[in-house]
Design a protein around this motif. Structure first.
Motif, PDB file in Angstrom:
ATOM      1  N   ASP A  22       0.817  -1.211   0.000  1.00 57.69           N
ATOM      2  CA  ASP A  22       0.000   0.000   0.000  1.00 57.69           C
ATOM      3  C   ASP A  22       0.856   1.269   0.000  1.00 57.69           C
ATOM      4  O   ASP A  22       0.463   2.278  -0.580  1.00 57.69           O
ATOM      5  CB  ASP A  22      -0.929   0.016   1.220  1.00 57.69           C
ATOM      6  N   ASP A  23       2.003   1.229   0.672  1.00 60.95           N
ATOM      7  CA  ASP A  23       2.863   2.401   0.779  1.00 60.95           C
ATOM      8  C   ASP A  23       3.780   2.461  -0.435  1.00 60.95           C
ATOM      9  O   ASP A  23       4.653   1.607  -0.609  1.00 60.95           O
ATOM     10  CB  ASP A  23       3.704   2.317   2.064  1.00 60.95           C
ATOM     11  N   PRO A  24       3.627   3.464  -1.303  1.00 62.84           N
ATOM     12  CA  PRO A  24       4.461   3.517  -2.515  1.00 62.84           C
ATOM     13  C   PRO A  24       5.938   3.712  -2.219  1.00 62.84           C
ATOM     14  O   PRO A  24       6.777   3.375  -3.049  1.00 62.84           O
ATOM     15  CB  PRO A  24       3.885   4.714  -3.288  1.00 62.84           C
ATOM     16  N   LEU A  25       6.262   4.243  -1.040  1.00 66.93           N
ATOM     17  CA  LEU A  25       7.675   4.449  -0.712  1.00 66.93           C
ATOM     18  C   LEU A  25       8.422   3.125  -0.538  1.00 66.93           C
ATOM     19  O   LEU A  25       9.655   3.112  -0.526  1.00 66.93           O
ATOM     20  CB  LEU A  25       7.812   5.292   0.560  1.00 66.93           C
ATOM     21  N   ILE A  79      16.274   9.206  -2.972  1.00 63.19           N
ATOM     22  CA  ILE A  79      15.771  10.577  -3.130  1.00 63.19           C
ATOM     23  C   ILE A  79      14.402  10.744  -2.479  1.00 63.19           C
ATOM     24  O   ILE A  79      14.164  11.668  -1.696  1.00 63.19           O
ATOM     25  CB  ILE A  79      15.701  10.951  -4.627  1.00 63.19           C
ATOM     26  N   TYR A  80      13.487   9.835  -2.782  1.00 63.52           N
ATOM     27  CA  TYR A  80      12.118  10.018  -2.287  1.00 63.52           C
ATOM     28  C   TYR A  80      11.980   9.660  -0.815  1.00 63.52           C
ATOM     29  O   TYR A  80      11.115  10.214  -0.128  1.00 63.52           O
ATOM     30  CB  TYR A  80      11.144   9.218  -3.155  1.00 63.52           C
ATOM     31  N   ASP A  81      12.797   8.761  -0.316  1.00 63.58           N
ATOM     32  CA  ASP A  81      12.798   8.523   1.130  1.00 63.58           C
ATOM     33  C   ASP A  81      13.223   9.793   1.863  1.00 63.58           C
ATOM     34  O   ASP A  81      12.634  10.168   2.891  1.00 63.58           O
ATOM     35  CB  ASP A  81      13.746   7.378   1.478  1.00 63.58           C
ATOM     36  N   ASP A  82      14.251  10.451   1.342  1.00 63.11           N
ATOM     37  CA  ASP A  82      14.723  11.687   1.974  1.00 63.11           C
ATOM     38  C   ASP A  82      13.663  12.780   1.893  1.00 63.11           C
ATOM     39  O   ASP A  82      13.394  13.483   2.879  1.00 63.11           O
ATOM     40  CB  ASP A  82      16.010  12.148   1.296  1.00 63.11           C
ATOM     41  N   THR A  85      10.782  11.944   4.292  1.00 61.40           N
ATOM     42  CA  THR A  85      11.188  12.087   5.693  1.00 61.40           C
ATOM     43  C   THR A  85      11.246  13.543   6.110  1.00 61.40           C
ATOM     44  O   THR A  85      10.688  13.927   7.142  1.00 61.40           O
ATOM     45  CB  THR A  85      12.557  11.419   5.913  1.00 61.40           C
ATOM     46  N   HIS A  86      11.895  14.363   5.318  1.00 63.36           N
ATOM     47  CA  HIS A  86      12.043  15.764   5.705  1.00 63.36           C
ATOM     48  C   HIS A  86      10.763  16.549   5.480  1.00 63.36           C
ATOM     49  O   HIS A  86      10.533  17.565   6.125  1.00 63.36           O
ATOM     50  CB  HIS A  86      13.205  16.399   4.944  1.00 63.36           C
ATOM     51  N   PRO A  92       5.524  20.479   5.789  1.00 66.34           N
ATOM     52  CA  PRO A  92       4.508  19.635   5.153  1.00 66.34           C
ATOM     53  C   PRO A  92       4.285  19.963   3.695  1.00 66.34           C
ATOM     54  O   PRO A  92       3.668  19.202   2.985  1.00 66.34           O
ATOM     55  CB  PRO A  92       3.243  19.915   5.985  1.00 66.34           C
ATOM     56  N   HIS A  93       4.784  21.096   3.221  1.00 66.01           N
ATOM     57  CA  HIS A  93       4.573  21.469   1.821  1.00 66.01           C
ATOM     58  C   HIS A  93       5.840  21.306   0.993  1.00 66.01           C
ATOM     59  O   HIS A  93       5.924  21.818  -0.104  1.00 66.01           O
ATOM     60  CB  HIS A  93       4.100  22.919   1.734  1.00 66.01           C
TER      61      HIS A  93
END
Length: 813
Positions: A22-25, A79-82, A85-86, A92-93
């Motif tokens: 379910d989680d694309p990450l 890249i997308y994990d970073d 996470t941040h 949030p934006h």
């Protein structure tokens, strides 16, 4: 013979990842694991290969492709994990916004180099993603095995020891100045090494560069020590940022002193060495990598990967030193020179500029690498341009039908799905504004449809429902129904529908669409999907053992058989029986209008026997006008075909009759045997005559059932009339009107023919009265010529009745 690694298994594993997570990450890491396993499998297969040269070349190409695809997903994961996470921790934006920088700390505070680097990594997106990019480029670099060499310059030392005195020295080597000291800096002062020592030195420097390029600094230092150059190992170990809390102004803290306290001095020394043109190119590149001197690094960088690494390494070095100058103080108090950056232009601090510079590189190999599809994906992922990636590149690659594009198409489809799911996931978690949610659906549809076609070619039929479920709703129906249209085996059809339900496709709309589509455009032999032999054998075993008129079935054309078979799609679900009846009615009207009764009877044969009872059971909950009229129409057409079939059966029986004489008289004696034969023939003829009489009676009942059909044959129920509000209903109404004219005339002519030939002339008047009945008004279906012919035949029956007194009556059957 060796075969390429199983692509079908790879496609199935990718599909399972999409379905099970379910989680694309988590997608990229799972893809990397699958591709890494496939890479190792192909590598082992290549090593053991005993196949042709062409097969080995194919395995080598596959191996390279798996590596590129695996490396791409590795970068995507980092890249997308970073970013995720941040985005959750800080802003949030942030997730899909441009990169920005910033450091925090008390006003006027002096931070150590380590503190500046740590805050830069936490708060500066550019620095963080540059570090990710550098780490990734280093991790995918393949280092060759290096055999240790003697790099202590023993040959040069032996030469110097053997010179003896100045005269002997000048006599043997007049080109060399006199040296009595052999230290690491001697070559910088003009010492020319022995040729063997020089060759070993170059080999060592090339090996050190490869390790530095791969980010293996400790291995590079170990190699230096193993080759006898401990001093060079020490020169490579000064990049650890200083952290001395006694020099900061952040308030009370335990005194800690870590890292290289003279890192600035060490950096300047490295920079000086990287600019020394008297040194070997690889030696300058090694120290350039430690001091950010881009021009010296580019001297040994040929590929796209090496060029991007060099520029990212230099940009990261510049960014960190700039932050130290603004927010910290070098522990040694010595400022770092910027010559390493200004030597070839302004410093690069924007990631997009890095790739732009590589694209304009003077190195042909680097420029060529910039056009590699995998490098394009990597570039746009790092530059955070998902829309450009999907719409301008992935969609274009999906449309490319060139041979060997299957690997790239796999990357394109899963990359587009990953980006689409990531947007949905981020939006659901509140990481994006609803109004800013990107829509990749139109582009994704083109990519998915191309991949579905590839799955068809690879016979990966069970995966199609999953990928079709990611299409837009309208395209789901169109694409999956077009796929089902080419399947002919019932077990396979049922299985594909079960998969469609599993992946939440609209099965009702899909089956209706495929039935309608097949009715108007049946699949050709080339379009029918090939199945495995096991599936065909299973299909034969699962076929019901029914008795059919094989001759009649063989007369049905292949196109009509395909149309009839399409109705089967509407018979799997009991809730769709009414739709099956409606579609069958449309096909029956078409067959009858085109005089193809054999096809019509075959259609009735394959229809489920429980269709009408199931529909009537559902009427207890809801009774819809179109269902009522569809059932009436189906039963009316069925009644007509039964009557036509009964008439044809009687006609065959009638023309097979022979004259039946009186039973022969028994004479006895020698004539008894002949009498027995004659008596047997008489009984057989009598049985045929009686059977013909029964068939005639049943045929007449069937024909009359059409004439006296309740509320009118092939007429809608008056209580459930449906106005022709669309083209489909209007076309149905016109076809029904034409059929009533054709079929009712045929029924009257068939009835009159039967009555006349069986001598039932009086009943012909009753038939004519039914035609003239004002309640039924069946005469309206006759034109003037048809009516004249019918009345002429009735008059013939009248004349037979009149002539009965002069002539004996015909044998009545």
């Amino acid at each position: 013979m060796d075969q390429p690694a199983d692509e079908g298994s790879l496609a199935a594993r990718f599909a399972h990842i999409l379905h099970d997570r379910d989680d694309p990450l988590t997608f990229p890491a799972a893809f990397v694991a699958v591709l890494d396993e496939q890479f190792e499998l192909t590598k082992a297969q290549l090593q053991k290969s005993r196949g042709s040269l062409a097969m080995r070349k194919q395995l080598e190409r596959d191996l390279e492709t798996y590596k590129k695809e695996r490396d791409t997903w590795t970068l995507i994961q980092a890249i997308y994990d970073d970013r995720a996470t941040h985005a959750q921790e800080n802003d949030p934006h942030y997730l899909m916004e441009d990169i920005r920088s910033g450091l925090t700390g008390p006003a006027g505070a002096i931070l150590t180099e380590r503190q500046v680097w740590d805050q830069l990594d936490r708060n500066n997106t550019t620095a963080r993603e540059l570090q990710i990019l550098v780490d990734w480029l280093e991790s995918i670099t393949t280092t060759q095995q290096f055999f240790k060499v003697d790099a202590t310059w023993n040959n040069t030392k032996r030469d110097l020891n053997q010179r003896g005195n100045e005269e002997a020295f000048n006599a043997r080597t007049t080109k060399r100045p006199r040296f009595v000291e052999l230290d690491p800096d001697a070559p910088c002062r003009g010492l020319i090494l022995d040729d063997n020592d020089k060759e070993n030195e170059v080999r060592l420097l090339r090996g050190i560069w490869m390790l530095v390029r791969a980010g293996k600094m400790e291995d590079a230092q170990l190699l230096c020590r193993e080759c006898g150059q401990h001093w060079r190992a020490a020169s490579l170990s000064g990049d650890d940022p200083a952290h001395d809390t006694t020099l900061t102004s952040l308030g009370p803290a335990p005194e800690v002193s870590l890292g290289n306290q003279t890192r600035a001095l060490w950096t300047n020394a490295c920079l000086a060495l990287s600019c020394d043109m008297s040194l070997n190119t690889y030696e300058r590149a090694i120290y350039a990598a430690l001091s950010g001197n881009l021009s010296s690094m580019l001297g040994v960088c040929q590929t796209w990967i090496d060029n991007v690494w060099a520029r990212a390494k230099s940009a990261l070095f510049h960014l960190r030193n700039t932050a130290v100058e603004e927010h910290g103080k070098p522990q040694s108090g010595i400022e770092v020179s910027n010559n390493g950056y200004t030597a070839i232009g302004a410093p690069l601090t924007n990631i997009q500029q890095i790739f732009d510079e590589v694209y304009r590189s003077q190195t042909v190999e680097a420029r060529k690498g910039a056009d590699d599809p995998y490098h394009i994906v990597q570039t746009l992922v790092v530059c955070d341009k998902p829309v450009v990636l999907v719409e301008d590149h992935l969609t274009v690659w999906a449309a490319d039908t060139s041979v060997g594009k299957a690997h790239l198409l796999r990357l394109a489809v899963h990359m587009s799905l990953f980006l689409g799911k990531l947007d949905q996931w981020a939006w659901a978690k509140g990481l994006e504004e609803a109004s800013n949610e990107p829509d990749y659906r139109p582009s994704n549809d083109h990519i998915l449809m191309a991949y579905i076609e590839q799955l068809k070619e690879d016979r990966q039929y069970e995966l199609i429902a999953l990928y079709a479920s990611h299409l837009s709703p309208d395209q789901q129906v169109v694409v999956y129904s077009e796929f089902l249209r080419t399947i002919t085996q019932r077990p396979m059809r049922e299985h594909m529908l079960q998969l469609a339900e599993l992946h939440q496709l609209d099965v009702h709309k899909i089956t209706q669409k495929v039935a309608e589509r097949t009715a108007t455009s049946p699949p050709t032999a080339e379009e029918i999907l090939p199945m495995e032999e096991e599936e065909e054998e299973e299909e034969e075993k699962s076929q019901p053992k029914t008795t059919i008129d094989q001759d009649a079935y063989d007369k049905v054309s292949a196109a009509d058989k395909a149309k009839i078979s399409a109705i089967e799609w509407l018979t799997f679900d009991a809730q769709q029986r009414a739709h099956a009846i409606r579609q069958a009615n449309s096909l029956l009207r078409s067959f009858l209008l085109e005089k193809r009764e054999g096809a019509a009877r075959e259609l009735l044969r394959v229809m489920p026997e429980d269709a009408i009872p199931l529909i009537k059971q559902q009427w207890a909950f809801k009774k819809r006008a179109w269902e009522v009229n569809a059932v009436r129409e189906y039963l009316a057409l069925q009644r007509y075909l039964d009557a036509s079939n009964a008439y044809k059966a009687w006609n065959i029986a009638f023309h097979s009759l022979s004259t039946v004489s009186e039973p022969p008289a028994y004479t006895g004696g020698a004539q008894s045997i002949a009498w027995s034969r004659e008596m047997s023939k008489y009984r057989e003829s009598k049985a045929i005559e009686e059977r013909a009489i029964h068939i005639a009676s049943e045929a007449l009942k069937s024909l009359y059932a059409v004439i006296v059909y309740p509320k009118g044959w092939l007429k809608d129920d008056p209580e459930y009339l449906m106005p022709a509000t669309n083209d489909a209903l209007l076309n149905r109404q016109l076809e029904i009107e034409r059929l009533r004219q054709i079929c009712i005339r045929d029924v009257f002519f068939m009835s009159q023919d039967l009555l006349f030939k069986t001598g039932q002339h009086a009943e012909s008047f009753e038939l004519a009265e039914r035609l003239a009945d004002e309640n039924m008004q069946l005469y309206q279906e006759f034109d003037a010529e048809s009516l004249r012919l019918f009345l002429q035949r009735v008059s013939q029956s009248a004349m037979k009745l009149v002539s009965f007194k002069a002539y004996p009556p015909l044998r009545k059957l």
